[in-house]
Design a protein around this motif. Structure first.
Motif, PDB file in Angstrom:
ATOM      1  N   VAL A 122       0.803  -1.224   0.000  1.00  0.00           N
ATOM      2  CA  VAL A 122       0.000   0.000   0.000  1.00  0.00           C
ATOM      3  C   VAL A 122       0.839   1.279   0.000  1.00  0.00           C
ATOM      4  O   VAL A 122       0.311   2.360  -0.262  1.00  0.00           O
ATOM      5  CB  VAL A 122      -0.998   0.028   1.185  1.00  0.00           C
ATOM      6  CG1 VAL A 122      -2.061  -1.051   1.008  1.00  0.00           C
ATOM      7  CG2 VAL A 122      -0.288  -0.121   2.520  1.00  0.00           C
ATOM      8  N   LEU A 123       2.161   1.160   0.266  1.00  0.00           N
ATOM      9  CA  LEU A 123       3.005   2.343   0.307  1.00  0.00           C
ATOM     10  C   LEU A 123       4.469   1.934   0.211  1.00  0.00           C
ATOM     11  O   LEU A 123       4.852   0.903   0.779  1.00  0.00           O
ATOM     12  CB  LEU A 123       2.775   3.102   1.628  1.00  0.00           C
ATOM     13  CG  LEU A 123       3.595   4.367   1.901  1.00  0.00           C
ATOM     14  CD1 LEU A 123       3.201   5.491   0.941  1.00  0.00           C
ATOM     15  CD2 LEU A 123       3.386   4.817   3.340  1.00  0.00           C
ATOM     16  N   LYS A 124       5.257   2.736  -0.504  1.00  0.00           N
ATOM     17  CA  LYS A 124       6.720   2.586  -0.534  1.00  0.00           C
ATOM     18  C   LYS A 124       7.298   3.979  -0.353  1.00  0.00           C
ATOM     19  O   LYS A 124       6.832   4.925  -0.982  1.00  0.00           O
ATOM     20  CB  LYS A 124       7.205   1.997  -1.860  1.00  0.00           C
ATOM     21  CG  LYS A 124       7.016   0.502  -1.983  1.00  0.00           C
ATOM     22  CD  LYS A 124       7.565  -0.027  -3.293  1.00  0.00           C
ATOM     23  CE  LYS A 124       8.917  -0.613  -3.184  1.00  0.00           C
ATOM     24  NZ  LYS A 124       9.099  -1.926  -2.649  1.00  0.00           N
TER      25      LYS A 124
ATOM     26  N   GLN B  55       3.811   7.133   9.071  1.00  0.00           N
ATOM     27  CA  GLN B  55       3.736   6.430   7.787  1.00  0.00           C
ATOM     28  C   GLN B  55       2.847   5.189   7.909  1.00  0.00           C
ATOM     29  O   GLN B  55       2.087   4.865   6.994  1.00  0.00           O
ATOM     30  CB  GLN B  55       5.126   6.041   7.286  1.00  0.00           C
ATOM     31  CG  GLN B  55       6.093   7.204   7.115  1.00  0.00           C
ATOM     32  CD  GLN B  55       5.532   8.330   6.288  1.00  0.00           C
ATOM     33  OE1 GLN B  55       5.118   8.121   5.150  1.00  0.00           O
ATOM     34  NE2 GLN B  55       5.533   9.530   6.838  1.00  0.00           N
TER      35      GLN B  55
ATOM     36  N   ALA C   4      -0.403   4.331   5.699  1.00  0.00           N
ATOM     37  CA  ALA C   4      -0.504   3.054   4.991  1.00  0.00           C
ATOM     38  C   ALA C   4      -1.697   2.253   5.490  1.00  0.00           C
ATOM     39  O   ALA C   4      -2.413   1.623   4.709  1.00  0.00           O
ATOM     40  CB  ALA C   4       0.786   2.250   5.163  1.00  0.00           C
TER      41      ALA C   4
ATOM     42  N   VAL D 154      -5.279   2.962   3.919  1.00  0.00           N
ATOM     43  CA  VAL D 154      -5.587   2.702   2.504  1.00  0.00           C
ATOM     44  C   VAL D 154      -6.720   1.694   2.350  1.00  0.00           C
ATOM     45  O   VAL D 154      -7.701   1.941   1.638  1.00  0.00           O
ATOM     46  CB  VAL D 154      -4.320   2.245   1.749  1.00  0.00           C
ATOM     47  CG1 VAL D 154      -4.664   1.756   0.349  1.00  0.00           C
ATOM     48  CG2 VAL D 154      -3.295   3.365   1.699  1.00  0.00           C
TER      49      VAL D 154
ATOM     50  N   SER E 173       8.778  -0.716   2.517  1.00  0.00           N
ATOM     51  CA  SER E 173       7.577  -1.228   1.865  1.00  0.00           C
ATOM     52  C   SER E 173       6.564  -1.545   2.947  1.00  0.00           C
ATOM     53  O   SER E 173       6.864  -2.285   3.884  1.00  0.00           O
ATOM     54  CB  SER E 173       7.894  -2.500   1.071  1.00  0.00           C
ATOM     55  OG  SER E 173       8.813  -2.230   0.050  1.00  0.00           O
ATOM     56  N   PHE E 174       5.358  -0.989   2.812  1.00  0.00           N
ATOM     57  CA  PHE E 174       4.295  -1.156   3.793  1.00  0.00           C
ATOM     58  C   PHE E 174       3.232  -2.078   3.193  1.00  0.00           C
ATOM     59  O   PHE E 174       2.637  -1.753   2.166  1.00  0.00           O
ATOM     60  CB  PHE E 174       3.662   0.193   4.128  1.00  0.00           C
ATOM     61  CG  PHE E 174       4.597   1.153   4.809  1.00  0.00           C
ATOM     62  CD1 PHE E 174       4.463   1.438   6.151  1.00  0.00           C
ATOM     63  CD2 PHE E 174       5.615   1.790   4.095  1.00  0.00           C
ATOM     64  CE1 PHE E 174       5.315   2.330   6.791  1.00  0.00           C
ATOM     65  CE2 PHE E 174       6.473   2.682   4.720  1.00  0.00           C
ATOM     66  CZ  PHE E 174       6.322   2.953   6.073  1.00  0.00           C
ATOM     67  N   TYR E 175       3.006  -3.202   3.845  1.00  0.00           N
ATOM     68  CA  TYR E 175       2.009  -4.171   3.419  1.00  0.00           C
ATOM     69  C   TYR E 175       0.879  -4.184   4.432  1.00  0.00           C
ATOM     70  O   TYR E 175       1.118  -4.060   5.636  1.00  0.00           O
ATOM     71  CB  TYR E 175       2.621  -5.575   3.314  1.00  0.00           C
ATOM     72  CG  TYR E 175       3.491  -5.752   2.098  1.00  0.00           C
ATOM     73  CD1 TYR E 175       2.990  -6.349   0.945  1.00  0.00           C
ATOM     74  CD2 TYR E 175       4.807  -5.309   2.084  1.00  0.00           C
ATOM     75  CE1 TYR E 175       3.779  -6.504  -0.178  1.00  0.00           C
ATOM     76  CE2 TYR E 175       5.598  -5.458   0.961  1.00  0.00           C
ATOM     77  CZ  TYR E 175       5.085  -6.058  -0.166  1.00  0.00           C
ATOM     78  OH  TYR E 175       5.867  -6.210  -1.284  1.00  0.00           O
ATOM     79  N   SER E 176      -0.345  -4.351   3.938  1.00  0.00           N
ATOM     80  CA  SER E 176      -1.498  -4.311   4.831  1.00  0.00           C
ATOM     81  C   SER E 176      -2.521  -5.367   4.442  1.00  0.00           C
ATOM     82  O   SER E 176      -2.594  -5.785   3.285  1.00  0.00           O
ATOM     83  CB  SER E 176      -2.138  -2.915   4.762  1.00  0.00           C
ATOM     84  OG  SER E 176      -3.200  -2.799   5.663  1.00  0.00           O
TER      85      SER E 176
ATOM     86  N   VAL F 145      -0.566  -3.941   9.586  1.00  0.00           N
ATOM     87  CA  VAL F 145       0.420  -3.330   8.706  1.00  0.00           C
ATOM     88  C   VAL F 145       1.787  -3.902   9.075  1.00  0.00           C
ATOM     89  O   VAL F 145       2.158  -3.904  10.253  1.00  0.00           O
ATOM     90  CB  VAL F 145       0.450  -1.789   8.842  1.00  0.00           C
ATOM     91  CG1 VAL F 145       1.515  -1.186   7.930  1.00  0.00           C
ATOM     92  CG2 VAL F 145      -0.913  -1.184   8.539  1.00  0.00           C
TER      93      VAL F 145
ATOM     94  N   VAL G  56       5.921  -3.642   7.969  1.00  0.00           N
ATOM     95  CA  VAL G  56       6.853  -2.771   7.267  1.00  0.00           C
ATOM     96  C   VAL G  56       8.178  -3.504   7.074  1.00  0.00           C
ATOM     97  O   VAL G  56       8.731  -4.060   8.026  1.00  0.00           O
ATOM     98  CB  VAL G  56       7.095  -1.461   8.048  1.00  0.00           C
ATOM     99  CG1 VAL G  56       7.962  -0.507   7.227  1.00  0.00           C
ATOM    100  CG2 VAL G  56       5.772  -0.803   8.429  1.00  0.00           C
TER     101      VAL G  56
END
Length: 141
Positions: free
Chosen positions: A16-18, A40, A44, A47, A78-81, A95, A97
Motif C-alpha cells: 500500500v506504500l513505498k 507512515q 498506509a 488505505v 515497503s508497507f504491506y497491509s 500493517v 513494514v
C-alpha cells in the motif's frame, strides 16, 4: 534489538506504500525517528479501510505497535497491509513494514508491525455504519 533476519515479502497482503526515509527524519542516534515511522504506518493503514468507509474516517486505536529493527537512512520501506476484522462502523488492519537494505544485497528485513482500527465517521465526527461490509475484490492499479 536482535540481529536482523532477512525475510521474504508477504504474498497474502497488499503493498500500500513505498517510501525512502530522508536524513531529516532521523533522530539523534542516526536512525529514523519512531514517530515518523508511526505516521507512515497510519497513512498506509488507512488505505484499505478507505475502501470500506467510502467517506470520512478516523484512526481510533493503535491496538499494537512493535518496532522490530531500527530503520536506517537509505532503507526503502515497503508497507504491506491486510484487513483483519470488519465491524459495524470500524475496520481493523495489520500493517507490516519491510526495509530493503542495499547493504544486505537488497534483501528485506521486517522492521515494524502494527494493528490499527479505523472508524467511519459522519460530518459531525460521530461513528456511522460502514456502507460496505463485504470483502471487496483486490483493486488492480
Amino acid at each position: 534489538m536482535s540481529t536482523p533476519t532477512t525475510v521474504a515479502l508477504p504474498t497474502d497482503m497488499e503493498l500500500v506504500l513505498k517510501v525512502f526515509p530522508m536524513p531529516k527524519d532521523s533522530n539523534n542516534n542516526g536512525d529514523i525517528f519512531g514517530g515518523w515511522v508511526m505516521a507512515q504506518v497510519d497513512l498506509a493503514g488507512a488505505v484499505l479501510p478507505a475502501r470500506y468507509t467510502c467517506g470520512r474516517m478516523a484512526t481510533v486505536a493503535v491496538n499494537e505497535f512493535i518496532f522490530k529493527q531500527p530503520v536506517q537512512v537509505g532503507d526503502l520501506l515497503s508497507f504491506y497491509s491486510k484487513v483483519t476484522k470488519i465491524g459495524r462502523t470500524s475496520v481493523q488492519v495489520l500493517v507490516e513494514v519491510f526495509a530493503e537494505r542495499r547493504v544486505l544485497g537488497n534483501q528485506y528485513v521486517k522492521v515494524t508491525e502494527a494493528t490499527l482500527t479505523y472508524v467511519a465517521i459522519d460530518e459531525n465526527g460521530r461513528p456511522r455504519p460502514l456502507p460496505i461490509t463485504e470483502l471487496q475484490p483486490r483493486r488492480q492499479y
